[in-house]
Design an enzyme around this catalytic site. Structure first.
Site, PDB file in Angstrom:
ATOM      1  N   LYS A 291      53.851 -16.062  27.272  1.00 15.23           N
ATOM      2  CA  LYS A 291      52.789 -16.177  26.266  1.00 15.23           C
ATOM      3  C   LYS A 291      53.358 -16.743  24.968  1.00 15.23           C
ATOM      4  CE  LYS A 291      48.565 -14.034  26.997  1.00 15.23           C
ATOM      5  NZ  LYS A 291      48.492 -13.025  28.042  1.00 15.23           N
TER       6      LYS A 291
ATOM      7  N   LYS B  30      42.499 -15.407  35.434  1.00 18.11           N
ATOM      8  CA  LYS B  30      41.226 -15.535  34.734  1.00 18.11           C
ATOM      9  C   LYS B  30      41.283 -16.551  33.607  1.00 18.11           C
ATOM     10  CE  LYS B  30      42.723 -10.931  33.945  1.00 18.11           C
ATOM     11  NZ  LYS B  30      42.570  -9.608  34.466  1.00 18.11           N
TER      12      LYS B  30
ATOM     13  N   LYS C 196      49.717 -19.293  39.409  1.00 19.21           N
ATOM     14  CA  LYS C 196      48.936 -18.225  40.045  1.00 19.21           C
ATOM     15  C   LYS C 196      47.466 -18.280  39.611  1.00 19.21           C
ATOM     16  CE  LYS C 196      49.257 -14.454  36.827  1.00 19.21           C
ATOM     17  NZ  LYS C 196      49.350 -13.080  36.528  1.00 19.21           N
TER      18      LYS C 196
HETATM   19  P1  AMP Z   1      45.266  -8.065  36.162  1.00 17.46           P
HETATM   20  O1  AMP Z   1      43.901  -8.512  36.562  1.00 17.46           O
HETATM   21  O2  AMP Z   1      46.108  -9.109  35.520  1.00 17.46           O
HETATM   22  O3  AMP Z   1      45.252  -6.734  35.466  1.00 17.46           O
HETATM   23  O4  AMP Z   1      45.996  -7.773  37.533  1.00 17.46           O
HETATM   24  C1  AMP Z   1      45.566  -6.720  38.353  1.00 17.46           C
HETATM   25  C2  AMP Z   1      46.416  -6.646  39.567  1.00 17.46           C
HETATM   26  O5  AMP Z   1      46.172  -7.806  40.370  1.00 17.46           O
HETATM   27  C3  AMP Z   1      47.918  -6.609  39.315  1.00 17.46           C
HETATM   28  O6  AMP Z   1      48.526  -5.760  40.267  1.00 17.46           O
HETATM   29  C4  AMP Z   1      48.340  -8.031  39.528  1.00 17.46           C
HETATM   30  O7  AMP Z   1      49.667  -8.111  39.975  1.00 17.46           O
HETATM   31  C5  AMP Z   1      47.377  -8.489  40.627  1.00 17.46           C
HETATM   32  N1  AMP Z   1      47.115  -9.928  40.520  1.00 17.46           N
HETATM   33  C6  AMP Z   1      46.587 -10.615  39.474  1.00 17.46           C
HETATM   34  N2  AMP Z   1      46.509 -11.932  39.734  1.00 17.46           N
HETATM   35  C7  AMP Z   1      46.987 -12.091  40.987  1.00 17.46           C
HETATM   36  C8  AMP Z   1      47.179 -13.214  41.857  1.00 17.46           C
HETATM   37  N3  AMP Z   1      46.856 -14.451  41.481  1.00 17.46           N
HETATM   38  N4  AMP Z   1      47.707 -12.992  43.077  1.00 17.46           N
HETATM   39  C9  AMP Z   1      48.019 -11.757  43.480  1.00 17.46           C
HETATM   40  N5  AMP Z   1      47.882 -10.647  42.723  1.00 17.46           N
HETATM   41  C10 AMP Z   1      47.375 -10.809  41.498  1.00 17.46           C
END
Ligand code: AMP
Ligand code: TRP
Length: 331
Positions: free
Chosen positions: A112, A197, A194
């Site tokens: 970031k 959002k 990856k």
């Molecule tokens: P977040 O939405 O960033 O809080 O992520 C929630 C969970 O989803 C965490 O365990 C992340 O590691 C997993 N996660 C988020 N984006 C991805 C992705 N593109 N592929 C796999 N896991 C993800």
């Protein structure tokens, strides 16, 4: 005794296919075998600026989606982080036991910072220490997360071990649990990054609440390559490898070879259509339940009951830690 598992999601935006495959899907599978603690990390949300009305909507959606994806409030403890004050308090204590050098090594913050975003907050920097508290309060054995969170769970372990050495065994030290398939679902428009959002125009990201036609279009226009073979080769065919991972994980971890065989001699069009069918089938199932839940009082009752159960566990841990550090006087 059942082993315990804990994880959380930070709904700074809408949940997407990456959050489902990398995290939520595992929570749902785990609740049969483990005592599952699944929370919504709303303190973590405000580490970046939020629009209050939008944040509130995202939080409600996130609870509804937890339930719609199959988390069962009778089996799992489901709650909102701010409903259990022990998180912020142990978070502060963890922060005081974490070195700046350790925080400086966290790649998520470094990324970031490298992007040159203005006015990054102190909360964003100390985020992993709050995450360590989230975990340690519940003494889980495993923490199921996607690949991007592994480093944070490792920091949690390091600090917990250090504090155990200093104060006695105050923490149970957990292990991260990373899924073999789907730990890193990639963007459909740029399969070297990856799925997230914050994906530009969001063409690369499929949200769980996307219109099905839209979701289908995103898959049909996913970036692939010119080799024309459906083969799992992330190095040379990252787009196809990503679609294979998506398909496999949504079909109960179907073996990659099985998928490769089905599409032998067929074009990418056929393959993408099949992936779109699988994804849209899953989204339809989730959305149907989401719309039944979103305006019902199941959200309130789930959170209230979950917070009571969570607090009962968290308060015991916090008390033990503060006592060991020598911070408490009255019982
Ligand atoms: P977040 O939405 O960033 O809080 O992520 C929630 C969970 O989803 C965490 O365990 C992340 O590691 C997993 N996660 C988020 N984006 C991805 C992705 N593109 N592929 C796999 N896991 C993800
Ligand atoms: N940091 C995690 C994410 O961005 C969310 C999270 C917060 C979490 N606290 C946690 C995950 C504790 C596992 C355990 O996805």
């Amino acid at each position: 005794m059942k082993h315990r598992m804990l994880s959380g999601i930070k709904p700074t935006g809408q949940l997407h296919l990456g959050s489902y495959i990398g995290a939520l899907r595992q929570f749902v599978q785990s609740q049969e075998e483990y005592e599952m603690v699944a929370f919504i990390a709303n303190l973590h949300c405000i580490t970046v600026p939020q629009e209050p009305a939008e944040l509130q909507k995202n939080l409600r959606d996130c609870v509804a989606l937890y339930l719609a994806c199959g988390l069962d409030p009778k089996k799992s403890i489901i709650f909102l982080q701010t409903d259990v004050m022990e998180h912020a308090q142990l978070g502060y204590i963890m922060c005081c036991h974490t070195y700046l050098g350790e925080l400086n090594r966290m790649t998520q913050f470094k990324d970031k910072q490298a992007k040159g975003e203005a006015n990054l907050s102190g909360g964003l920097y100390t985020y992993p220490t709050l995450m360590a508290a989230d975990i340690l309060l519940y003494e889980p054995d495993y923490v199921p997360v996607g690949e991007d969170q592994k480093q944070h769970v490792e920091l949690c372990r390091d600090v917990a071990i250090r504090m155990n050495n200093r104060y006695g065994e105050i923490f149970h030290v957990p292990e991260p649990m990373i899924p073999e398939v789907g730990a890193r679902i990639m963007s459909l428009t740029d399969p070297t990054h990856k799925m997230s959002k914050s994906d530009g125009l969001n063409r690369g990201c499929i949200y769980l609440l996307d219109d099905l036609k839209d979701a289908r279009k995103k898959i049909m226009s996913a970036k692939t390559d010119s080799l024309g073979i459906v083969k799992y080769d992330p190095e040379n065919q990252p787009g196809i490898a990503n679609l294979i991972q998506i398909m496999s994980s949504l079909q109960d971890d179907r073996p990659f070879e099985d998928i490769e065989k089905e599409f032998e001699g067929k074009g990418y069009g056929d393959f993408k259509r099949a992936v779109a069918d699988v994804v849209c089938g899953k989204l339809e199932e989730i959305q149907k339940r989401y719309y039944e839940i979103i305006d019902s009082d199941l959200i309130e009752t789930t959170l209230k009951d979950g917070a009571d159960r969570a607090r009962a566990i968290a308060s015991v841990t916090l008390d033990r830690v503060q006592r060991a550090i020598g911070m408490e006087i009255i019982d």
